[in-house]
Motif scaffolding. Structure first.
Motif, PDB file in Angstrom:
ATOM      1  N   ASP A   1       0.867  -1.310   0.068  1.00  0.00           N
ATOM      2  CA  ASP A   1      -0.142   0.059   0.177  1.00  0.00           C
ATOM      3  C   ASP A   1       0.737   1.225  -0.120  1.00  0.00           C
ATOM      4  O   ASP A   1       0.755   2.099  -0.837  1.00  0.00           O
ATOM      5  N   ILE A   2       1.629   1.573   0.827  1.00  0.00           N
ATOM      6  CA  ILE A   2       2.496   2.511   1.107  1.00  0.00           C
ATOM      7  C   ILE A   2       3.890   2.435   1.080  1.00  0.00           C
ATOM      8  O   ILE A   2       4.673   3.369   0.405  1.00  0.00           O
ATOM      9  N   ALA A   3       4.418   1.202   1.308  1.00  0.00           N
ATOM     10  CA  ALA A   3       6.197   1.044   1.047  1.00  0.00           C
ATOM     11  C   ALA A   3       6.185   0.838  -0.419  1.00  0.00           C
ATOM     12  O   ALA A   3       7.474   1.471  -0.791  1.00  0.00           O
ATOM     13  N   SER A   4       5.303   0.715  -1.157  1.00  0.00           N
ATOM     14  CA  SER A   4       5.687   0.708  -2.810  1.00  0.00           C
ATOM     15  C   SER A   4       5.826   2.287  -3.318  1.00  0.00           C
ATOM     16  O   SER A   4       6.881   2.311  -4.048  1.00  0.00           O
ATOM     17  N   HIS A   5       5.203   3.127  -2.546  1.00  0.00           N
ATOM     18  CA  HIS A   5       5.519   4.650  -2.837  1.00  0.00           C
ATOM     19  C   HIS A   5       6.824   4.901  -2.321  1.00  0.00           C
ATOM     20  O   HIS A   5       7.628   5.666  -3.197  1.00  0.00           O
ATOM     21  N   ALA A   6       7.299   4.768  -1.136  1.00  0.00           N
ATOM     22  CA  ALA A   6       8.502   5.148  -0.655  1.00  0.00           C
ATOM     23  C   ALA A   6       9.572   4.462  -1.629  1.00  0.00           C
ATOM     24  O   ALA A   6      10.856   4.778  -1.843  1.00  0.00           O
ATOM     25  N   ILE A   7       9.636   3.160  -1.993  1.00  0.00           N
ATOM     26  CA  ILE A   7      10.535   2.593  -2.909  1.00  0.00           C
ATOM     27  C   ILE A   7      10.607   3.182  -4.157  1.00  0.00           C
ATOM     28  O   ILE A   7      11.705   3.460  -4.697  1.00  0.00           O
ATOM     29  N   ASP A   8       9.453   3.382  -4.739  1.00  0.00           N
ATOM     30  CA  ASP A   8       9.517   4.016  -6.013  1.00  0.00           C
ATOM     31  C   ASP A   8      10.146   5.410  -5.915  1.00  0.00           C
ATOM     32  O   ASP A   8      10.942   5.829  -6.939  1.00  0.00           O
TER      33      ASP A   8
END
Length: 402
Positions: free
Chosen positions: A198-205
Motif C-alpha cells: 500500500d505505502i512502502a511501494s510509494h517509498a521504494i518508487d
C-alpha cells in the motif's frame, strides 16, 4: 493483439474502472486537467463499478457521461481508447491484460499487481502492446508532486554530489485503533500485502526514481500489531502487515532505509524523504507538499543550513498550469499532472514513465522484503528489471515549457 483504436478527429474516449477512493481521485484529475494544461481532446465516457446504483451516482457526481457494471463489455467498445484502472489490486492483471489486448492505452493504479507472477504477466502484455503503439503506465502519482520533481532535477544535475544515504518513511494512523473494522485491505487474498504494498511501494518508487538507480539487495521485517479485527460475520484474522522496516542496497553504492506504518498514531499521510550526498542534502514531507528543503554543502560552513524552497513558482515543475506564485497546490494535483503526462505520451507516441517494467521493479523489491522477513531478516538479492525509459522525463521538460 489488436492495434490501437483510431479516433481520427474525435476526442479520445476514456473509461475508468473503480469509483471509490482512487476512482474519485482519478476522476477529479480527468475532470480538471484540461482546465489547466494543453492536452489532447478527450471525453470522460464511462465509469465502471459493480453496484449499478452506486456507480451511476458516482458517474454523475464525477463528470462521466455514463456508467456500466461490466468492464469486459466496456473495453471492447470502439469509442473507448483509454482504460484507467482504479479497482483493487487483485483485479489489475486481468483487466489490464485484457484492455491492452483490445488495443486500449492503460493507466493502472499502484501497486502494479498483488504478486510477482501477475506483475510479470502485465509486463509481457505491455511489451506486446507497445509494439503496436499501445501505451501503458503505472500510477505512482507522487513522482508528479512538484517539490519531488524538483528534487529529482537537483539530484540529476549533481547538486547533491554523490548520493550516499536515503531515508524514506511513510507513516499513517488510520488503523491505529485496534477496533477499526475489517476491510479488503487487511486480507492477503484481496490486498496481497498490507502497508508493504500500500505505502512502502510509494517509498521504494521514490528512492529508485529520485536517484535514477535500482535496488540490488534488501533486508526487512514485517509486523502485524492487531491480528484480529471485527468483520461483518464476527472477528476475523488480519492476514497482512501493519508496519514494515527495510534496508536497501542500491546499484550505485548508496544505502537506503525504509519504514512504513498504518498504525503510527498522529501521523496522517507523512511520506518523508531525506537524501544525503557529498555536496548537498534534500528533505521533503508530503504533509507540507509545497516545500522542499535543500542544503548546499559547498557553501562556507558558517552559512550552511537547510533552506526552505516554496515550490510554487512558474519555473518549477507543473506549476505554470496553476495559480500565481505563492498560491499553494495540494495532494490531488499530482493526479492531474499524471493524467497530463499520460495524455501527452499517447499523443506523442512515446512511452510514459513509470512503465509496467518499473512497476515490476518495485514489486520485486517488495517481494524481497517479504522474503527477508520470512527468513528472519536475512539479506535477499533483487534482480534489476530492464526498462524502456522516455527520452527525457516529462517533469524535466516542464521546467522549460508549460
Amino acid at each position: 493483439m489488436t492495434s490501437p483504436q483510431t479516433s481520427g478527429t474525435r476526442p479520445l474516449g476514456v473509461a475508468a474502472i473503480g469509483y471509490a477512493f482512487m476512482g474519485q481521485a482519478h476522476s477529479n484529475a480527468w475532470r480538471t486537467v484540461a482546465n489547466h494544461f494543453d492536452v489532447p481532446d478527450f471525453e470522460q465516457k464511462v465509469l465502471v463499478g459493480r453496484d449499478a446504483v452506486a456507480v451511476a451516482a458516482a458517474a454523475k457526481k464525477y463528470g462521466w457521461s455514463e456508467s456500466a457494471t461490466d468492464w469486459r463489455e466496456v473495453i471492447t467498445r470502439d469509442d473507448i481508447d483509454i482504460v484507467d484502472i482504479c479497482a483493487p489490486g487483485w483485479l489489475h492483471a486481468e483487466i489490464a491484460t485484457a484492455a491492452l489486448a483490445a488495443g486500449k492505452h492503460v493507466l493502472v493504479e499502484k501497486p502494479l499487481a498483488n504478486s510477482l507472477a501477475e506483475s510479470e504477466s502485465m509486463v509481457a502484455a505491455a511489451q506486446a502492446a507497445r509494439n503496436v503503439g499501445v501505451r501503458s503506465m503505472v500510477g505512482f502519482n507522487y513522482r508528479r508532486v512538484p517539490a519531488l520533481a524538483l528534487a529529482r532535477k537537483l539530484i540529476d544535475e549533481g547538486e547533491l554530489g554523490t548520493v550516499r544515504q536515503v531515508r524514506a518513511s511513510y507513516l499513517q494512523d488510520w488503523l491505529a485503533d485496534s477496533e477499526a473494522p475489517m476491510t479488503w485491505r487487511l486480507r492477503k487474498e484481496t490486498a496481497g500485502s498490507g502497508a508493504l504494498g500500500d505505502i512502502a511501494s510509494h517509498a521504494i518508487d521514490q528512492i529508485q526514481h529520485l536517484l535514477g538507480d535500482t535496488v540490488t539487495a534488501v533486508s526487512g521485517k514485517l509486523h502485524t500489531f492487531t491480528t484480529e479485527r471485527p468483520g461483518p460475520d464476527g472477528i476475523e484474522p488480519v492476514t497482512v502487515d501493519d508496519a514494515v522496516w527495510a534496508t536497501l542496497s542500491m546499484a550505485g553504492g548508496a544505502m537506503a532505509s525504509v519504514d512504513v506504518s498504518r498504525v503510527a498514531l498522529g501521523q496522517k499521510n507523512a511520506l518523508r524523504v531525506e537524501v544525503y550526498g557529498t555536496a548537498g542534502s534534500l528533505t521533503f514531507n508530503l504533509e507540507n507538499p509545497n516545500e522542499l528543503y535543500f542544503l548546499n554543502g559547498t557553501e562556507p560552513i558558517e552559512v550552511q543550513g537547510f533552506r526552505r524552497i516554496l515550490v510554487t513558482e512558474p519555473e518549477h515543475p507543473y506549476i505554470s498550469g496553476w495559480w500565481p506564485q505563492g498560491h499553494v497546490i495540494g495532494w490531488e494535483h499530482s493526479f492531474t499532472h499524471q493524467i497530463r503526462d499520460f495524455l501527452h505520451s499517447i499523443a506523442d507516441g512515446t512511452d510514459p514513465s513509470p512503465s509496467f517494467e518499473e512497476g515490476l521493479g518495485v514489486q520485486q523489491v517488495l517481494a524481497g522484503i517479504e522474503a527477508s522477513s520470512a527468513a528472519g531478516g536475512l539479506t535477499v538479492p533483487v534482480v534489476a528489471v530492464e526498462t524502456t525509459p522516455a527520452v527525457e522525463p516529462v517533469e524535466t521538460q516542464l521546467l522549460h515549457n508549460s
